[in-house]
Design a protein around this motif. Structure first.
Motif, PDB file in Angstrom:
ATOM      1  N   LEU A 288     -56.794 -54.349  24.351  1.00 53.23           N
ATOM      2  CA  LEU A 288     -56.028 -55.288  25.164  1.00 53.23           C
ATOM      3  C   LEU A 288     -54.876 -54.644  25.925  1.00 53.23           C
ATOM      4  N   PHE A 289     -54.281 -53.573  25.352  1.00 53.58           N
ATOM      5  CA  PHE A 289     -53.068 -53.007  25.946  1.00 53.58           C
ATOM      6  C   PHE A 289     -53.217 -51.522  26.274  1.00 53.58           C
ATOM      7  N   HIS A 290     -52.578 -51.129  27.372  1.00 55.71           N
ATOM      8  CA  HIS A 290     -52.419 -49.718  27.671  1.00 55.71           C
ATOM      9  C   HIS A 290     -51.357 -49.135  26.741  1.00 55.71           C
ATOM     10  N   ALA A 291     -51.219 -47.822  26.751  1.00 53.19           N
ATOM     11  CA  ALA A 291     -50.249 -47.157  25.883  1.00 53.19           C
ATOM     12  C   ALA A 291     -48.819 -47.593  26.184  1.00 53.19           C
ATOM     13  N   ASN A 292     -48.545 -47.942  27.436  1.00 54.79           N
ATOM     14  CA  ASN A 292     -47.182 -48.371  27.800  1.00 54.79           C
ATOM     15  C   ASN A 292     -46.940 -49.859  27.550  1.00 54.79           C
ATOM     16  N   GLY A 293     -47.921 -50.547  26.967  1.00 54.96           N
ATOM     17  CA  GLY A 293     -47.746 -51.950  26.624  1.00 54.96           C
ATOM     18  C   GLY A 293     -48.218 -52.936  27.662  1.00 54.96           C
ATOM     19  N   THR A 294     -48.613 -52.468  28.838  1.00 56.23           N
ATOM     20  CA  THR A 294     -49.122 -53.381  29.869  1.00 56.23           C
ATOM     21  C   THR A 294     -50.552 -53.795  29.528  1.00 56.23           C
ATOM     22  N   LEU A 295     -50.975 -54.899  30.109  1.00 59.37           N
ATOM     23  CA  LEU A 295     -52.284 -55.458  29.779  1.00 59.37           C
ATOM     24  C   LEU A 295     -53.426 -54.716  30.457  1.00 59.37           C
ATOM     25  N   LYS A 296     -54.496 -54.501  29.702  1.00 56.98           N
ATOM     26  CA  LYS A 296     -55.756 -54.045  30.271  1.00 56.98           C
ATOM     27  C   LYS A 296     -56.590 -55.249  30.708  1.00 56.98           C
ATOM     28  N   ILE A 297     -56.526 -56.309  29.921  1.00 57.20           N
ATOM     29  CA  ILE A 297     -57.283 -57.529  30.186  1.00 57.20           C
ATOM     30  C   ILE A 297     -56.280 -58.651  30.421  1.00 57.20           C
ATOM     31  N   VAL A 298     -56.357 -59.288  31.568  1.00 58.45           N
ATOM     32  CA  VAL A 298     -55.356 -60.291  31.942  1.00 58.45           C
ATOM     33  C   VAL A 298     -55.950 -61.700  31.853  1.00 58.45           C
TER      34      VAL A 298
ATOM     35  N   ARG B 110     -61.717 -67.674  22.230  1.00 57.66           N
ATOM     36  CA  ARG B 110     -62.124 -67.522  20.838  1.00 57.66           C
ATOM     37  C   ARG B 110     -62.447 -66.062  20.529  1.00 57.66           C
ATOM     38  N   VAL B 111     -61.667 -65.174  21.114  1.00 57.58           N
ATOM     39  CA  VAL B 111     -61.868 -63.747  20.930  1.00 57.58           C
ATOM     40  C   VAL B 111     -60.561 -63.115  20.458  1.00 57.58           C
ATOM     41  N   ARG B 112     -60.669 -62.232  19.468  1.00 56.73           N
ATOM     42  CA  ARG B 112     -59.507 -61.473  18.998  1.00 56.73           C
ATOM     43  C   ARG B 112     -59.691 -60.018  19.434  1.00 56.73           C
ATOM     44  N   TYR B 113     -59.018 -59.670  20.522  1.00 54.57           N
ATOM     45  CA  TYR B 113     -59.097 -58.303  21.000  1.00 54.57           C
ATOM     46  C   TYR B 113     -58.207 -57.407  20.147  1.00 54.57           C
ATOM     47  N   SER B 114     -58.629 -56.183  19.943  1.00 55.02           N
ATOM     48  CA  SER B 114     -57.765 -55.213  19.267  1.00 55.02           C
ATOM     49  C   SER B 114     -56.670 -54.800  20.241  1.00 55.02           C
ATOM     50  N   SER B 115     -55.578 -54.318  19.701  1.00 55.10           N
ATOM     51  CA  SER B 115     -54.486 -53.862  20.566  1.00 55.10           C
ATOM     52  C   SER B 115     -54.944 -52.748  21.492  1.00 55.10           C
ATOM     53  N   ARG B 116     -55.828 -51.890  20.998  1.00 53.49           N
ATOM     54  CA  ARG B 116     -56.326 -50.785  21.821  1.00 53.49           C
ATOM     55  C   ARG B 116     -57.132 -51.308  23.002  1.00 53.49           C
TER      56      ARG B 116
ATOM     57  N   PRO C 170     -52.689 -62.371  23.703  1.00 54.76           N
ATOM     58  CA  PRO C 170     -53.560 -62.504  22.530  1.00 54.76           C
ATOM     59  C   PRO C 170     -53.737 -63.956  22.093  1.00 54.76           C
ATOM     60  N   ARG C 171     -52.674 -64.752  22.188  1.00 49.49           N
ATOM     61  CA  ARG C 171     -52.770 -66.163  21.802  1.00 49.49           C
ATOM     62  C   ARG C 171     -53.719 -66.922  22.717  1.00 49.49           C
ATOM     63  N   ILE C 172     -53.603 -66.644  24.015  1.00 50.21           N
ATOM     64  CA  ILE C 172     -54.464 -67.317  24.986  1.00 50.21           C
ATOM     65  C   ILE C 172     -55.919 -66.964  24.733  1.00 50.21           C
ATOM     66  N   PHE C 173     -56.193 -65.698  24.498  1.00 47.91           N
ATOM     67  CA  PHE C 173     -57.575 -65.275  24.278  1.00 47.91           C
ATOM     68  C   PHE C 173     -58.136 -65.848  22.973  1.00 47.91           C
ATOM     69  N   ARG C 174     -57.313 -65.884  21.925  1.00 44.22           N
ATOM     70  CA  ARG C 174     -57.781 -66.451  20.656  1.00 44.22           C
ATOM     71  C   ARG C 174     -58.091 -67.929  20.812  1.00 44.22           C
TER      72      ARG C 174
ATOM     73  N   GLN D 214     -45.805 -53.701  35.305  1.00 42.44           N
ATOM     74  CA  GLN D 214     -44.618 -53.589  34.475  1.00 42.44           C
ATOM     75  C   GLN D 214     -44.870 -54.206  33.099  1.00 42.44           C
ATOM     76  N   TYR D 215     -44.143 -53.706  32.108  1.00 43.86           N
ATOM     77  CA  TYR D 215     -44.245 -54.270  30.764  1.00 43.86           C
ATOM     78  C   TYR D 215     -43.617 -55.658  30.741  1.00 43.86           C
ATOM     79  N   SER D 216     -44.247 -56.566  30.048  1.00 45.93           N
ATOM     80  CA  SER D 216     -43.728 -57.925  29.912  1.00 45.93           C
ATOM     81  C   SER D 216     -43.870 -58.376  28.465  1.00 45.93           C
ATOM     82  N   GLY D 217     -42.762 -58.800  27.886  1.00 47.83           N
ATOM     83  CA  GLY D 217     -42.808 -59.327  26.531  1.00 47.83           C
ATOM     84  C   GLY D 217     -43.666 -60.572  26.438  1.00 47.83           C
ATOM     85  N   GLN D 218     -43.672 -61.362  27.504  1.00 50.20           N
ATOM     86  CA  GLN D 218     -44.483 -62.574  27.505  1.00 50.20           C
ATOM     87  C   GLN D 218     -45.976 -62.231  27.497  1.00 50.20           C
TER      88      GLN D 218
END
Length: 211
Positions: free
Chosen positions: A72-82, A64-70, A56-60, A46-50
């Protein structure tokens, strides 16, 4: 609505008045934290605003990695990388609790435990007994069918104790101690003692959660 969403002055009147019963719902802090992580960060169904905001904040911060939105996220906004629970907690212990999302912010920072004169604290672990007492003391038992309070509409996923051991065993003793100290006031004010659980997770190193 005046009672449920008062302005500050009305809030002060309500908290000081003897005409209202003020009840605080409480859950064991480490259980509450894990539940928030599993529901708002880890759950990819499910999509989660949190998840959208904090992953992204946790990963940064931790990887120390800045993932691109593509990436990090599926098209529906759910995470690819948790973020793992370990990464999530490591992020929290270096973040001021006042800046936590409400889902995992310490209760004493959310519910004015030290300012409001609560009539009772309901623990989720003893919910039926606690609610029975409150409804009897307030007279609600004569107006509301108590059975409605005990319907299990939101069952958890998995055995709570097993899940706690599995996830918290991922943490180094130092991090386990740090996160326990974040919720120190919640433990004390809400009547919980994490000592036995912390000793179970870290049998060879004493976790000084009161420090």
């Amino acid at each position: 609505m005046d009672v449920l969403k008062p302005d500050w002055e009305r809030y002060r009147q309500i908290t000081a008045s003897l005409n209202y019963s003020r009840v605080l719902m409480a859950r064991e802090p480490l259980q509450r934290l894990l539940s928030a992580y599993r529901n708002r960060i880890e759950d990819q169904t499910q999509y989660s605003g949190q998840a959208r905001l904090y992953a992204p904040r946790i990963f940064r911060t931790i990887r120390r990695v800045r993932y691109s939105s593509r990436d990090l996220f599926h098209a529906n906004g759910t995470l690819k990388i948790v973020p793992t629970f370990r990464e999530f907690v490591r992020y929290l212990v270096i973040t001021p609790p006042e800046k936590y999302d409400p889902h995992w912010r310490p209760i004493h920072l959310l519910c004015a435990v030290c300012q409001a004169n609560y009539t009772a604290v309901v623990h989720t672990e003893t919910f039926p007994e606690d609610m029975h007492y409150i409804m009897k003391k307030t007279g609600l038992s004569t107006k509301i069918d108590e059975k409605l309070m005990y319907t299990e509409n939101n069952k958890g996923r998995g055995n709570t104790q097993d899940l706690l051991v599995t996830y918290y065993s991922m943490l180094e003793p130092r991090v386990l101690e740090q996160i326990a100290r974040v919720y120190k006031k919640d433990f004390i004010l809400l009547g919980y003692d994490p000592t036995s659980f912390l000793n179970l997770i870290s049998p060879n190193i004493t976790i000084d959660w009161k420090g």
